[in-house]
Design a protein around this motif. Structure first.
Motif, PDB file in Angstrom:
ATOM      1  N   GLY A 189      43.615  64.285  65.658  1.00 10.56           N
ATOM      2  CA  GLY A 189      43.234  65.100  66.445  1.00 10.56           C
ATOM      3  C   GLY A 189      43.389  65.190  67.763  1.00 10.56           C
ATOM      4  N   SER A 190      43.424  64.001  68.298  1.00 17.73           N
ATOM      5  CA  SER A 190      43.843  64.090  69.873  1.00 17.73           C
ATOM      6  C   SER A 190      45.547  64.327  69.958  1.00 17.73           C
ATOM      7  CB  SER A 190      43.725  62.338  70.402  1.00 17.73           C
ATOM      8  OG  SER A 190      42.177  62.092  70.040  1.00 17.73           O
ATOM      9  N   LEU A 191      46.260  63.972  69.133  1.00 21.04           N
ATOM     10  CA  LEU A 191      47.755  64.390  69.187  1.00 21.04           C
ATOM     11  C   LEU A 191      47.740  65.794  68.980  1.00 21.04           C
ATOM     12  CD1 LEU A 191      49.305  61.333  67.197  1.00 21.04           C
ATOM     13  CD2 LEU A 191      49.109  61.975  69.493  1.00 21.04           C
ATOM     14  N   LEU A 192      47.187  66.356  68.087  1.00 19.50           N
ATOM     15  CA  LEU A 192      47.192  67.864  68.047  1.00 19.50           C
ATOM     16  C   LEU A 192      46.776  68.833  69.115  1.00 19.50           C
ATOM     17  CD1 LEU A 192      46.099  68.360  64.266  1.00 19.50           C
ATOM     18  CD2 LEU A 192      48.413  68.399  65.117  1.00 19.50           C
ATOM     19  N   GLY A 193      45.501  68.184  69.728  1.00 20.70           N
ATOM     20  CA  GLY A 193      44.991  68.626  70.975  1.00 20.70           C
ATOM     21  C   GLY A 193      46.099  68.555  71.988  1.00 20.70           C
ATOM     22  N   LEU A 194      46.764  67.639  72.211  1.00 24.18           N
ATOM     23  CA  LEU A 194      47.736  67.414  73.119  1.00 24.18           C
ATOM     24  C   LEU A 194      49.013  68.223  73.014  1.00 24.18           C
ATOM     25  CD1 LEU A 194      48.819  65.568  75.801  1.00 24.18           C
ATOM     26  CD2 LEU A 194      49.968  64.023  74.095  1.00 24.18           C
ATOM     27  N   LEU A 195      49.306  68.508  71.318  1.00 27.28           N
ATOM     28  CA  LEU A 195      50.383  69.410  71.273  1.00 27.28           C
ATOM     29  C   LEU A 195      49.880  71.058  71.609  1.00 27.28           C
ATOM     30  CD1 LEU A 195      53.207  69.654  69.566  1.00 27.28           C
ATOM     31  CD2 LEU A 195      51.701  70.124  67.540  1.00 27.28           C
ATOM     32  N   LEU A 196      48.552  71.203  71.371  1.00 30.09           N
ATOM     33  CA  LEU A 196      48.174  72.647  71.828  1.00 30.09           C
ATOM     34  C   LEU A 196      48.434  72.667  73.240  1.00 30.09           C
ATOM     35  CD1 LEU A 196      45.027  73.469  69.929  1.00 30.09           C
ATOM     36  CD2 LEU A 196      46.973  74.731  69.946  1.00 30.09           C
TER      37      LEU A 196
END
Lengths: 135, 64
Positions: free
Chosen positions: A90-97
């Motif tokens: 979730g943190s990685l996907l948030g960063l990607l966003l």
């Protein structure tokens, strides 16, 4: 019951992921064919419902979902591990966003749910297989 | 934790499935307990001991 809820969420996430990707790839065709999208969603959810029903029958017959069973303890461990994985993903996907604002947020949310559910299923299957092999 | 479930079950001529049915868990659970790979919950340990008609300390005991 937890496994069934996880499967339902997984099916929804999978359907959402498919539609989100399709919307990105084919924006005009999806908006022009809402019935096709609904039919696809029904197929995915129908298949998921059937698998829940079959799984529940097996669980009732073998009592593998009983609170004191070894399978339940393995499932709890798998859930705990997949939650940690979910926080990381979730943190990685948030960063990607943040880095790529053009990516639809809905796609990321569905991807996160699908990844976490798949993670749990894989972890549980591996743990159960290891338990059976050890005997 | 060690246990005498396997010996007691054989004494009583019970299959793993029989014992699992009586105490309300899966056969896999009984198998795992007998192999020492799964420590049962306290309620389950009491049910198993009661099924063999013995006190819990006669069925389950510390490993050391």
């Amino acid at each position: 019951v937890k496994i069934q809820v996880a499967l339902i969420l997984g099916a929804w996430a999978l359907a959402g992921l498919v539609f989100s990707v399709a919307r990105v790839l084919f924006p005009s065709s999806l908006s022009a064919a809402p019935f096709q999208a609904s039919a696809a969603a029904l197929i995915v959810l129908g298949a998921a419902s059937l698998s829940f029903w079959l799984k529940r029958r097996v669980q009732k017959r073998t009592r593998s979902a009983a609170p004191d069973s070894a399978e339940t303890r393995l499932a709890t461990k798998a859930q705990a591990a997949s939650m940690v994985d979910g926080l990381i993903v979730g943190s990685l996907l948030g960063l990607l966003l943040l880095l790529q604002p053009g990516i639809p947020a809905a796609l990321m949310v569905f991807a996160l749910v699908a990844i976490v559910v798949a993670d749990f299923q894989v972890r549980y299957a591996i743990a159960l297989r290891q338990e059976k092999r050890a005997q | 934790m060690k246990n005498a479930v396997l010996d007691l079950r054989r004494q009583d001529n019970l299959t793993q499935q029989d014992l699992a049915d009586r105490v309300g868990v899966s056969r896999q659970t009984i198998l795992s307990i007998e192999r020492g790979r799964f420590d049962p919950s306290l309620p389950l340990a009491f049910r198993i001991a009661r099924e063999f008609g013995r006190p819990i300390e006669a069925v389950f005991f510390p490993a050391d």
